[in-house]
Motif scaffolding. Structure first.
Motif, mmCIF file in Angstrom:
data_model
loop_
_atom_site.group_PDB
_atom_site.id
_atom_site.type_symbol
_atom_site.label_atom_id
_atom_site.label_comp_id
_atom_site.label_asym_id
_atom_site.label_seq_id
_atom_site.Cartn_x
_atom_site.Cartn_y
_atom_site.Cartn_z
ATOM 1 N N GLU A 63 45.481 45.945 41.081
ATOM 2 C CA GLU A 63 45.117 44.488 41.198
ATOM 3 C C GLU A 63 45.021 44.123 39.664
ATOM 4 O O GLU A 63 45.162 42.906 39.314
ATOM 5 C CB GLU A 63 43.696 44.314 42.045
ATOM 6 C CG GLU A 63 44.039 44.452 43.517
ATOM 7 C CD GLU A 63 45.058 43.328 44.022
ATOM 8 O OE1 GLU A 63 45.046 42.334 43.685
ATOM 9 O OE2 GLU A 63 45.991 44.020 44.532
ATOM 10 N N THR A 64 44.353 45.012 38.785
ATOM 11 C CA THR A 64 44.077 44.710 37.428
ATOM 12 C C THR A 64 45.462 44.423 36.910
ATOM 13 O O THR A 64 45.654 43.486 35.953
ATOM 14 C CB THR A 64 43.165 45.749 36.696
ATOM 15 O OG1 THR A 64 41.939 45.812 37.418
ATOM 16 C CG2 THR A 64 43.210 45.471 35.310
ATOM 17 N N LYS A 66 48.329 43.882 38.113
ATOM 18 C CA LYS A 66 49.225 42.691 38.796
ATOM 19 C C LYS A 66 48.651 41.609 38.325
ATOM 20 O O LYS A 66 49.602 40.361 37.884
ATOM 21 C CB LYS A 66 49.007 42.626 40.166
ATOM 22 C CG LYS A 66 50.054 43.766 40.675
ATOM 23 C CD LYS A 66 50.111 43.654 42.391
ATOM 24 C CE LYS A 66 51.220 44.393 43.156
ATOM 25 N NZ LYS A 66 50.912 44.343 44.458
ATOM 26 N N ARG A 67 47.291 41.264 38.069
ATOM 27 C CA ARG A 67 46.712 40.042 37.505
ATOM 28 C C ARG A 67 47.277 39.910 36.060
ATOM 29 O O ARG A 67 47.548 38.698 35.716
ATOM 30 C CB ARG A 67 45.301 40.045 37.578
ATOM 31 C CG ARG A 67 44.572 39.021 38.415
ATOM 32 C CD ARG A 67 43.199 38.821 38.264
ATOM 33 N NE ARG A 67 42.499 40.191 37.828
ATOM 34 C CZ ARG A 67 42.051 41.043 38.601
ATOM 35 N NH1 ARG A 67 41.796 41.214 39.920
ATOM 36 N NH2 ARG A 67 41.368 42.000 38.180
ATOM 37 N N PRO A 70 52.155 39.617 36.204
ATOM 38 C CA PRO A 70 52.641 39.428 37.520
ATOM 39 C C PRO A 70 53.933 40.049 38.166
ATOM 40 O O PRO A 70 54.199 39.905 39.255
ATOM 41 C CB PRO A 70 52.723 38.031 37.492
ATOM 42 C CG PRO A 70 51.797 37.433 36.322
ATOM 43 C CD PRO A 70 51.777 38.650 35.308
#
Length: 81
Positions: A63-64, A66-67, A70
């Protein structure tokens, strides 16, 4: 985007989460970013043998990344516990 720029951005994202991994005796190392935008990581230290490492990988690390980047589709460990 050149791969070196993509790798740099992924490393910067990893640097955001490394203090939390290191606090538990673990870490990760970037192995590669594939042409399909899959990040491959090597789990180090306590992360290598931790029963929660896959949850940490997906919920925290992925998640880190991909944030911050992107374009990345997924994150995989090359040495899953």
């Amino acid at each position: 985007m050149p791969k070196t720029e993509l790798n740099k951005r992924v490393e910067e994202a990893l640097d955001q989460i490394r203090p939390y991994l290191e606090a538990d005796g673990g870490n990760v190392s970037l192995v590669e970013v594939t042409n399909e935008f899959v990040v491959k990581l090597k789990l180090l230290g306590a992360c290598k043998n931790c029963s929660m490492s896959m949850m940490t990988l997906k919920a925290g690390i992925e998640e880190t990344i991909k944030r911050a980047v992107p374009e990345i589709k997924s994150v995989e460990a090359i040495n899953p516990a």
